[in-house]
Design a protein around this motif. Structure first.
Motif, PDB file in Angstrom:
ATOM      1  N   GLN A 103     -11.636 -10.610   9.416  1.00  0.00           N
ATOM      2  CA  GLN A 103     -10.839  -9.381   9.430  1.00  0.00           C
ATOM      3  C   GLN A 103      -9.416  -9.529   8.890  1.00  0.00           C
ATOM      4  O   GLN A 103      -8.445  -9.379   9.642  1.00  0.00           O
ATOM      5  CB  GLN A 103     -10.774  -8.853  10.853  1.00  0.00           C
ATOM      6  CG  GLN A 103     -12.119  -8.312  11.290  1.00  0.00           C
ATOM      7  CD  GLN A 103     -11.982  -7.305  12.380  1.00  0.00           C
ATOM      8  OE1 GLN A 103     -11.423  -7.612  13.416  1.00  0.00           O
ATOM      9  NE2 GLN A 103     -12.507  -6.115  12.173  1.00  0.00           N
ATOM     10  N   PRO A 104      -9.275  -9.806   7.620  1.00  0.00           N
ATOM     11  CA  PRO A 104      -7.919  -9.892   7.069  1.00  0.00           C
ATOM     12  C   PRO A 104      -7.287  -8.501   7.008  1.00  0.00           C
ATOM     13  O   PRO A 104      -8.003  -7.509   6.833  1.00  0.00           O
ATOM     14  CB  PRO A 104      -8.151 -10.447   5.668  1.00  0.00           C
ATOM     15  CG  PRO A 104      -9.541 -10.048   5.324  1.00  0.00           C
ATOM     16  CD  PRO A 104     -10.312  -9.997   6.605  1.00  0.00           C
ATOM     17  N   SER A 105      -5.979  -8.454   7.138  1.00  0.00           N
ATOM     18  CA  SER A 105      -5.294  -7.166   6.983  1.00  0.00           C
ATOM     19  C   SER A 105      -5.367  -6.782   5.508  1.00  0.00           C
ATOM     20  O   SER A 105      -5.716  -7.606   4.655  1.00  0.00           O
ATOM     21  CB  SER A 105      -3.835  -7.314   7.406  1.00  0.00           C
ATOM     22  OG  SER A 105      -3.176  -8.176   6.501  1.00  0.00           O
ATOM     23  N   ALA A 106      -4.997  -5.531   5.220  1.00  0.00           N
ATOM     24  CA  ALA A 106      -5.066  -5.067   3.830  1.00  0.00           C
ATOM     25  C   ALA A 106      -4.178  -5.929   2.937  1.00  0.00           C
ATOM     26  O   ALA A 106      -4.536  -6.277   1.815  1.00  0.00           O
ATOM     27  CB  ALA A 106      -4.650  -3.607   3.758  1.00  0.00           C
ATOM     28  N   THR A 107      -3.007  -6.328   3.458  1.00  0.00           N
ATOM     29  CA  THR A 107      -2.090  -7.146   2.646  1.00  0.00           C
ATOM     30  C   THR A 107      -2.706  -8.501   2.368  1.00  0.00           C
ATOM     31  O   THR A 107      -2.663  -8.992   1.241  1.00  0.00           O
ATOM     32  CB  THR A 107      -0.762  -7.350   3.414  1.00  0.00           C
ATOM     33  OG1 THR A 107      -0.438  -6.175   4.097  1.00  0.00           O
ATOM     34  CG2 THR A 107       0.324  -7.817   2.507  1.00  0.00           C
ATOM     35  N   VAL A 108      -3.267  -9.088   3.400  1.00  0.00           N
ATOM     36  CA  VAL A 108      -3.877 -10.411   3.224  1.00  0.00           C
ATOM     37  C   VAL A 108      -5.072 -10.296   2.280  1.00  0.00           C
ATOM     38  O   VAL A 108      -5.274 -11.149   1.412  1.00  0.00           O
ATOM     39  CB  VAL A 108      -4.280 -11.005   4.595  1.00  0.00           C
ATOM     40  CG1 VAL A 108      -5.159 -12.228   4.427  1.00  0.00           C
ATOM     41  CG2 VAL A 108      -3.038 -11.357   5.401  1.00  0.00           C
ATOM     42  N   PHE A 109      -5.832  -9.228   2.439  1.00  0.00           N
ATOM     43  CA  PHE A 109      -7.009  -9.044   1.589  1.00  0.00           C
ATOM     44  C   PHE A 109      -6.605  -8.994   0.115  1.00  0.00           C
ATOM     45  O   PHE A 109      -7.275  -9.535  -0.749  1.00  0.00           O
ATOM     46  CB  PHE A 109      -7.735  -7.759   2.001  1.00  0.00           C
ATOM     47  CG  PHE A 109      -9.055  -7.571   1.315  1.00  0.00           C
ATOM     48  CD1 PHE A 109     -10.125  -8.411   1.592  1.00  0.00           C
ATOM     49  CD2 PHE A 109      -9.230  -6.557   0.375  1.00  0.00           C
ATOM     50  CE1 PHE A 109     -11.343  -8.243   0.946  1.00  0.00           C
ATOM     51  CE2 PHE A 109     -10.438  -6.388  -0.267  1.00  0.00           C
ATOM     52  CZ  PHE A 109     -11.506  -7.225   0.018  1.00  0.00           C
ATOM     53  N   GLU A 110      -5.476  -8.352  -0.142  1.00  0.00           N
ATOM     54  CA  GLU A 110      -4.985  -8.265  -1.525  1.00  0.00           C
ATOM     55  C   GLU A 110      -4.594  -9.626  -2.079  1.00  0.00           C
ATOM     56  O   GLU A 110      -4.585  -9.825  -3.282  1.00  0.00           O
ATOM     57  CB  GLU A 110      -3.767  -7.352  -1.577  1.00  0.00           C
ATOM     58  CG  GLU A 110      -4.124  -5.915  -1.878  1.00  0.00           C
ATOM     59  CD  GLU A 110      -2.892  -5.067  -2.052  1.00  0.00           C
ATOM     60  OE1 GLU A 110      -1.828  -5.637  -2.344  1.00  0.00           O
ATOM     61  OE2 GLU A 110      -3.003  -3.848  -1.893  1.00  0.00           O
ATOM     62  N   MET A 111      -4.245 -10.526  -1.186  1.00  0.00           N
ATOM     63  CA  MET A 111      -3.825 -11.857  -1.644  1.00  0.00           C
ATOM     64  C   MET A 111      -5.014 -12.729  -2.050  1.00  0.00           C
ATOM     65  O   MET A 111      -4.851 -13.759  -2.689  1.00  0.00           O
ATOM     66  CB  MET A 111      -3.043 -12.569  -0.531  1.00  0.00           C
ATOM     67  CG  MET A 111      -1.708 -11.927  -0.228  1.00  0.00           C
ATOM     68  SD  MET A 111      -1.044 -12.532   1.319  1.00  0.00           S
ATOM     69  CE  MET A 111      -0.377 -14.089   0.799  1.00  0.00           C
ATOM     70  N   LEU A 112      -6.205 -12.309  -1.636  1.00  0.00           N
ATOM     71  CA  LEU A 112      -7.390 -13.095  -1.982  1.00  0.00           C
ATOM     72  C   LEU A 112      -7.813 -12.770  -3.406  1.00  0.00           C
ATOM     73  O   LEU A 112      -7.561 -11.668  -3.890  1.00  0.00           O
ATOM     74  CB  LEU A 112      -8.538 -12.763  -1.025  1.00  0.00           C
ATOM     75  CG  LEU A 112      -8.233 -12.873   0.469  1.00  0.00           C
ATOM     76  CD1 LEU A 112      -9.374 -12.281   1.283  1.00  0.00           C
ATOM     77  CD2 LEU A 112      -8.023 -14.331   0.842  1.00  0.00           C
ATOM     78  N   ASP A 113      -8.467 -13.708  -4.054  1.00  0.00           N
ATOM     79  CA  ASP A 113      -8.968 -13.428  -5.395  1.00  0.00           C
ATOM     80  C   ASP A 113     -10.406 -12.945  -5.336  1.00  0.00           C
ATOM     81  O   ASP A 113     -10.728 -11.838  -5.703  1.00  0.00           O
ATOM     82  CB  ASP A 113      -8.904 -14.696  -6.262  1.00  0.00           C
ATOM     83  CG  ASP A 113      -7.487 -15.161  -6.461  1.00  0.00           C
ATOM     84  OD1 ASP A 113      -6.639 -14.297  -6.718  1.00  0.00           O
ATOM     85  OD2 ASP A 113      -7.225 -16.368  -6.324  1.00  0.00           O
TER      86      ASP A 113
END
Ligand code: ATP
Length: 779
Positions: A365-375
């Protein structure tokens, strides 16, 4: 247009102009306020060309000479004042030549950067060098140029530079991968498929996250991909397109598990020193560099047991980062971290990836910000792949299946809700759409596909114009030669099983185990005191009976008790040696810090001095107080037999500890040695036992201990006992007493030899049991 200005970036006159001074970098950040980690912040804050927006030149020119592998200050920033740029707001970045991102001249040359956008690549390649070596370690700021003293670094470690880029990027792919376990169900063994024919690719230079509902198989996939789990695995695992050689791959990858199992008795820098010597064969400057980059430099003297959860996770990463592995696996690196620390943690993983590494992690469950950091996202549902592609493509992919994410909803949450069946069972459709991971159309973004097309176009032009006509060809040839060099290095490394020799491993591990033992004062001191106090108590109870013919049977009991006492203390000291360290051994051994042989030998040898001291203290006190014969040879023989009995008991403890969990070992250990006491010859003399049970006496090591100690005290022509506190003493002559106990034909050295043999065989068995258990532990 680039401009180098000879002034400190924070000097008022330059602040107005908002120009960064690269010479400050050249001087190793000697200026008081410009701490290294704040470099990017300074630039950003100053409104200059962001660190992630370098000039084409800075992208193409790695430093050379002694600093190769790092980025020299000149490549850090070629800062352009926006006012002097073309006004596009992008400064130098506006002129970025996409060919320069092809990886041909970058440190991760050859790594397909297909999903990296321009900013990402630039971010990776313009990370400033730390300008190693730092100043004296006692200087304010922890020895770093620019000074870190009093600087709160915890808040920004995610933004820092980490190790230099890897020279050998590795793309991992897997095809029709299945993992089956056999589990017992109502007296029947049943096979259970946990991974079901999944495929996919984890690329170098990218941060891939494995997500999915609980129990979907995320950790299992990571275990299998890292090689941590190997039995029960079917399918093809490829590294850069060729079949993965598990031995070679273990040299190239590290696996950082969820529970950061570290040695609580060591400080951060001690833990790093051990890792550095074991992984690199030396204590290198990398230690402070890595600690700094992960925000742990100011905690280097902190005991590991006092680190916070997030710091522990960073330390676990730092330890593995020392060897600069091209592939890094992280199992739930963000679990238990708050949102800000999670962001920093993912920031570090992203940076590691940007330097050409293949970074794969599981995440909940990553936050939206963290999710954006993933490739890349690899979504797992019931052991199958529901989506494999760029995070930016997730919502279009789901929309294509009629699954529209509500506005302002976190895409990661939505994906998990879909995978978890909250909107109905779409698992079959998802697996079908992703072709169980085989579909690759979602792995690149639109922008990246454009860059890819541009790069291919350039390659075509080069081919038409001839190889020497273009700088790209020169870069290509340099890549070819560097790849042949790295091939050579790979071959060289293949010959070595571990980075360091067996003896160095043994030395380092011995030192570490000693240090841990010394730091564990409670255990160390209490063991000594227990032996001393028990010796005094027994001494008082059996005071002066040794030379009294009326108390020979009491003396016999005393000698038997001595052996029993030493046996139990030695057993309980070793029974916990392995079970408590099993997760640490599993991690360190799997990540190729050392061989199991050297670890085993170090652990068993490290306890010898303390156990030896305990045996000596106890034996000296008891021997003297109970007035045993004051002959040096007899005392030494008694001491030797006591030591050998405790050696055997330690071996039993190691074997039981290696075979069982802590809770089972503590109960089962004493039960294992109790039968030996029955057949020791104390309760029943061997000649009086039934013939069918005679062999049990032969197998009882305590029998050899008792026989040896009796021979040491009463054997070998000891003169008749002078004292007799009763009216009549039947056993005045010691040989008569030995004959009564069926020990008159005994041989001391034979008893000692058999004890040594039993102890050695048990120790060897403990090693193999540990080896087997470690393998099981990883399944
Ligand atoms: N050795 C094993 N024997 C039996 N079942 C196993 C074994 N290893 C894993 N499993 C099962 O496989 C499934 C997937 O486990 P895994 O740990 O990979 O899940 P996960 O997706 O990481 O879950 P979580 O997010 O809760 O950690 C679980 O149902 C687990 O019980």
């Amino acid at each position: 247009m680039a401009a180098a200005v000879m002034a400190h970036p924070l000097e008022p006159r330059d602040r107005d102009r908002r120009v960064y001074n690269p010479t400050v970098v050249d001087k190793g950040f000697a200026a008081p306020l410009a701490s290294v980690e704040s470099l990017s912040d300074v630039v950003r804050e100053a409104g200059l060309v962001a660190v992630g927006r370098p000039s084409p030149r800075s992208l193409r020119e790695p430093s050379s000479g002694a600093d190769s592998g790092r980025w020299s200050p000149s490549t850090i920033l070629e800062v352009t004042d926006p006012s002097l740029s073309d006004g596009s707001g992008g400064g130098a970045s506006s002129g970025i030549d996409t060919a320069s991102l092809s990886g041909t001249s970058a440190p991760h040359a050859g790594a397909p950067l297909t999903a990296m956008n321009v900013e990402d690549a630039a971010e990776a390649e313009t990370l400033p060098s730390l300008g190693w070596p730092p100043g004296p370690s006692d200087s304010p700021g922890g020895g770093f140029p620019g000074g870190l003293g009093g600087h709160e670094v915890d808040g920004c470690w995610g933004d820092r530079i980490v190790k230099p880029a890897v020279d050998e990027p590795l793309n991992l792919s897997f095809h029709k991968l299945s993992y089956t376990v056999s589990s017992r169900l109502r007296l029947r063994w049943e096979k259970r498929r946990i991974l079901d024919g999944i495929s996919g690719e984890f690329k170098a230079g990218q941060l891939t996250a494995i997500m999915g509902p609980s129990g979907a198989g995320k950790s299992t996939l990571l275990d299998v991909m890292s090689g941590y789990t190997s039995s029960g695995v079917h399918g093809r695992l490829l590294v850069n397109g060729t079949a993965r050689d598990s031995r070679t791959f273990r040299r190239q990858s590290v696996y950082i598990q969820q529970d950061a199992s570290l040695h609580p008795q060591l400080t951060v820098s001690e833990a790093m020193n051990v890792a550095s010597v074991l992984k690199l064969g030396r204590r290198g400057p990398e230690i402070d560099e890595v600690l700094y980059s992960l925000g742990l430099l100011e905690h280097r003297d902190t005991m590991t047991s006092r680190l916070s959860g997030g710091q522990l996770k960073r330390l676990a990463t730092a330890l593995e980062l020392l060897s600069n592995p091209p592939v890094m696996f992280f199992d739930e690196p963000t679990s238990g971290l708050d949102s800000s620390t999670t962001k920093q943690c993912v920031g570090v993983l992203r940076r590691l990836a940007r330097q050409g590494r293949t970074v794969v992690c599981t995440i909940h469950q990553p936050s939206a910000t963290v999710f954006e950091m993933l490739d890349q996202l690899y979504l797992v549902v019931g052991g199958r792949c529901a989506y494999s592609g760029h995070t930016a493509n997730l919502l279009p992919y789901l929309a294509g299946l009629g699954l529209r994410c509500p506005p302002y909803h976190n895409p990661a949450d939505y994906a998990l809700e879909v995978a978890g069946g909250e909107y109905g069972d779409f698992s079959e459709e998802l697996v079908k759409a992703s072709e169980n991971g085989r579909c690759v159309m979602w792995t690149t973004t639109y922008t990246t596909r454009q860059q890819e097309g541009h790069r291919q176009q350039q390659a075509l032009e080069v081919a038409v114009e001839g190889p020497s006509s273009n700088k790209l060809s020169r870069q290509s040839s340099s890549v070819a030669s560097s790849s042949s060099q790295s091939e050579q290095r790979r071959c060289d490394r293949t010959k070595l099983t571990y980075p360091t020799t067996f003896w160095l491993q043994l030395y380092v591990l011995l030192k570490r185990t000693f240090l841990k033992g010394l730091r564990d004062r409670m255990l160390c001191h209490s063991r000594l005191y227990i032996h001393l106090v028990a010796g005094l108590l027994i001494g008082v109870l059996f005071l002066d009976i040794g030379g009294d013919a009326a108390h020979v049977f009491h003396n016999f009991s005393l000698l038997f008790f001595c052996l029993m006492f030493l046996m139990f203390t030695a057993l309980s000291a070793m029974i916990l040696a392995f079970p408590l360290e099993m997760p640490i051994i599993a991690r360190e051994h799997f990540n190729r810090w050392y061989s199991l042989k050297s670890y085993f030998l170090a652990v068993t040898m490290a306890d010898v001095p303390l156990q030896g001291m305990c045996v000596c203290v106890y034996t000296v006190v008891v021997y003297y107080m109970t007035a045993q014969p004051m002959e040096p040879l007899r005392f030494l023989q008694f001491l030797l037999i006591c030591s050998l009995v405790s050696f055997v008991a330690q071996s039993v403890g190691l074997a039981v500890g290696a075979a069982m969990k802590v809770e089972h070992g503590v109960i089962f250990g004493p039960l294992v040695i109790l039968p030996f006491t029955i057949f020791s010859g104390y309760f029943v003399i061997q000649r009086d036992a039934p013939t069918k049970m005679q062999w049990l006496f032969a197998a009882s090591y305590l029998k050899y201990g008792l026989s040896g100690s009796m021979l040491a005290v009463y054997g070998y022509g000891r003169a008749p006992l002078e004292r007799c506190s009763d009216d009549y003493c039947h056993f005045k002559r010691p040989e008569k007493f030995l004959h009564e106990l069926d020990l008159d034909r005994g041989n001391y050295w034979q008893d000692a030899g058999i004890l040594f043999l039993i102890g050695s065989v048990l120790r060897l068995s403990a090693y193999f049991v540990l080896k087997f258990r470690l393998r099981r532990f990883r399944q």
